[in-house]
Design a protein around this motif. Structure first.
Motif, short mmCIF file in Angstrom:
data_model
loop_
_atom_site.label_atom_id
_atom_site.label_comp_id
_atom_site.label_asym_id
_atom_site.label_seq_id
_atom_site.Cartn_x
_atom_site.Cartn_y
_atom_site.Cartn_z
N ALA A 154 -23.88 18.95 -46.82
CA ALA A 154 -24.01 20.16 -46.01
C ALA A 154 -25.16 21.02 -46.53
CB ALA A 154 -22.70 20.94 -46.01
N GLU A 155 -25.29 21.12 -47.83
CA GLU A 155 -26.39 21.92 -48.41
C GLU A 155 -27.75 21.31 -48.07
OE1 GLU A 155 -27.95 22.55 -52.86
OE2 GLU A 155 -25.96 23.41 -52.53
N ARG A 156 -27.84 19.99 -48.09
CA ARG A 156 -29.11 19.34 -47.76
C ARG A 156 -29.45 19.50 -46.28
NH1 ARG A 156 -28.01 13.85 -51.33
NH2 ARG A 156 -28.64 14.73 -53.35
N ALA A 157 -28.42 19.46 -45.43
CA ALA A 157 -28.66 19.58 -43.99
C ALA A 157 -28.93 21.02 -43.57
CB ALA A 157 -27.45 19.04 -43.23
N LEU A 158 -28.31 21.97 -44.28
CA LEU A 158 -28.42 23.39 -43.94
C LEU A 158 -28.81 24.18 -45.19
CD1 LEU A 158 -25.08 23.58 -41.91
CD2 LEU A 158 -27.37 23.42 -40.94
N PRO A 159 -29.99 23.93 -45.75
CA PRO A 159 -30.34 24.51 -47.06
C PRO A 159 -30.41 26.03 -47.06
CG PRO A 159 -32.26 23.48 -46.04
CD PRO A 159 -31.08 23.07 -45.22
N ARG A 160 -30.71 26.64 -45.95
CA ARG A 160 -30.78 28.10 -45.91
C ARG A 160 -29.40 28.72 -45.70
NH1 ARG A 160 -36.22 29.54 -42.34
NH2 ARG A 160 -37.72 28.43 -43.68
N ARG A 161 -28.43 27.91 -45.39
CA ARG A 161 -27.11 28.41 -45.02
C ARG A 161 -26.03 28.09 -46.05
NH1 ARG A 161 -27.26 31.79 -41.46
NH2 ARG A 161 -27.82 30.54 -39.65
N VAL A 162 -26.21 27.01 -46.82
CA VAL A 162 -25.12 26.46 -47.62
C VAL A 162 -25.52 26.32 -49.08
CG1 VAL A 162 -23.65 24.41 -47.98
CG2 VAL A 162 -24.14 25.20 -45.66
N THR A 163 -24.54 26.55 -49.97
CA THR A 163 -24.64 26.13 -51.36
C THR A 163 -23.34 25.43 -51.74
OG1 THR A 163 -24.98 26.80 -53.67
CG2 THR A 163 -23.83 28.36 -52.23
#
Length: 293
Positions: free
Chosen positions: A196-205
């Motif tokens: 999820a972090e790789r797909a949505l880097p600005r949104r997820v950690t």
């Protein structure tokens, strides 16, 4: 004098029913007990066979809060307990199986938290949970975008995801599993969080580090560990208002534009149950359980 009531043949003394637990709304202890009584059927289904940890706030949400795992002093001998493995040896915890025990526990003024495994199968998870926790200024609206991505990712692995509000700021995604070692479930959940972090880097950690979380959704995979617990569906939360960790529909997640869209308070729950039933009921059906890839 505390009023005595009889519940399923058990006599209970209920105390301080007029005490205000949520000063912001005037919600009382009596109303808390009413909430747990009227949601008992689905709540008991999700508590069944799961050792309970209590987050207690007996003086209300502005008072002291503390977690208890061992049965508190004065626990009736008819309350079921189970020995739970612990790093320093076994410890006893309450297992809530019936309405009488639920009302006894509710009288302690508590949130209910349960593990992803059942008594007798410690460390063999039959649920996966992903806790989506927004770091301000992110909100549950941002969690919805992440939840929808994770739902599709889980579906790619043949797993059906269900969703509930945390009752605080975020969301919980839940998946029914065939019993699987908790360590394996945790490892899979971590892979999902990283993806999820790789797909949505600005949104997820996927990292817990506080400095990384402002403006992002932290996908907490760690609650799959055998020693961890998550807020039980339908439990009240010790928040400024009497919010509930309530099941939600995916349509509600898709259409959410404001955090208030997904806030469920105790007074809202009866109408939601009448409209939807228990949206998390599929989690209780092992025939629908999936397998971690």
């Amino acid at each position: 004098m505390s009023p005595l009531i009889e519940v399923e043949g058990r006599r209970l003394a209920l105390s301080n029913l007029d005490k205000v637990l949520y000063p912001g709304t005037g919600f009382t202890k009596g109303e808390m007990l009413h909430h747990y009584a009227t949601t008992a059927d689905p709540l008991l289904a999700h508590l069944k066979d799961r050792p309970v940890s209590f987050l207690r706030f007996p003086d209300g949400v502005e008072g002291q809060r503390f977690i208890t795992k061992n049965p508190p002093p004065g626990t009736p001998d008819w309350v079921r307990t189970a020995e739970v493995p612990h790093s320093e040896g076994g410890q006893m915890q309450v297992v809530i199986q019936d309405l009488a025990t639920l009302m006894w526990a509710a009288n302690l003024v508590t949130e209910f938290h349960t593990p992803q495994w059942r008594d007798g199968s410690a460390g063999q998870a039959d649920r996966l949970v992903l806790d989506l926790d927004p770091g301000a200024p992110a909100t549950v609206v941002d969690c919805c975008e992440v939840a929808l991505w994770l739902r599709e990712r889980l579906a790619d692995d043949g797993l059906d995801a269900y969703v509930k509000s945390s009752g605080a700021k975020g969301l919980h995604l839940l998946v029914a599993l065939r019993p699987t070692p908790s360590a394996e479930v945790t490892a899979y959940a971590k892979r999902l969080a990283i993806a999820a972090e790789r797909a949505l880097p600005r949104r997820v950690t996927h990292r817990m580090t506080r400095s990384l979380r402002p403006g992002k959704v932290f996908v907490d995979f760690s609650q799959n560990a055998a020693a961890k617990t998550t807020a039980t569906p339908y439990t009240l939360r010790a928040q400024p208002t009497p919010t509930v960790s309530a099941p939600l529909t995916w349509d509600e997640i898709t259409s959410c534009t404001n955090p208030s869209d997904l806030t469920t308070e105790a007074e809202d729950l009866t109408s939601r149950l009448e409209r939807y039933g228990d949206l998390l009921a599929p989690l209780l059906d092992q025939d629908q359980a999936g397998t971690v890839p």
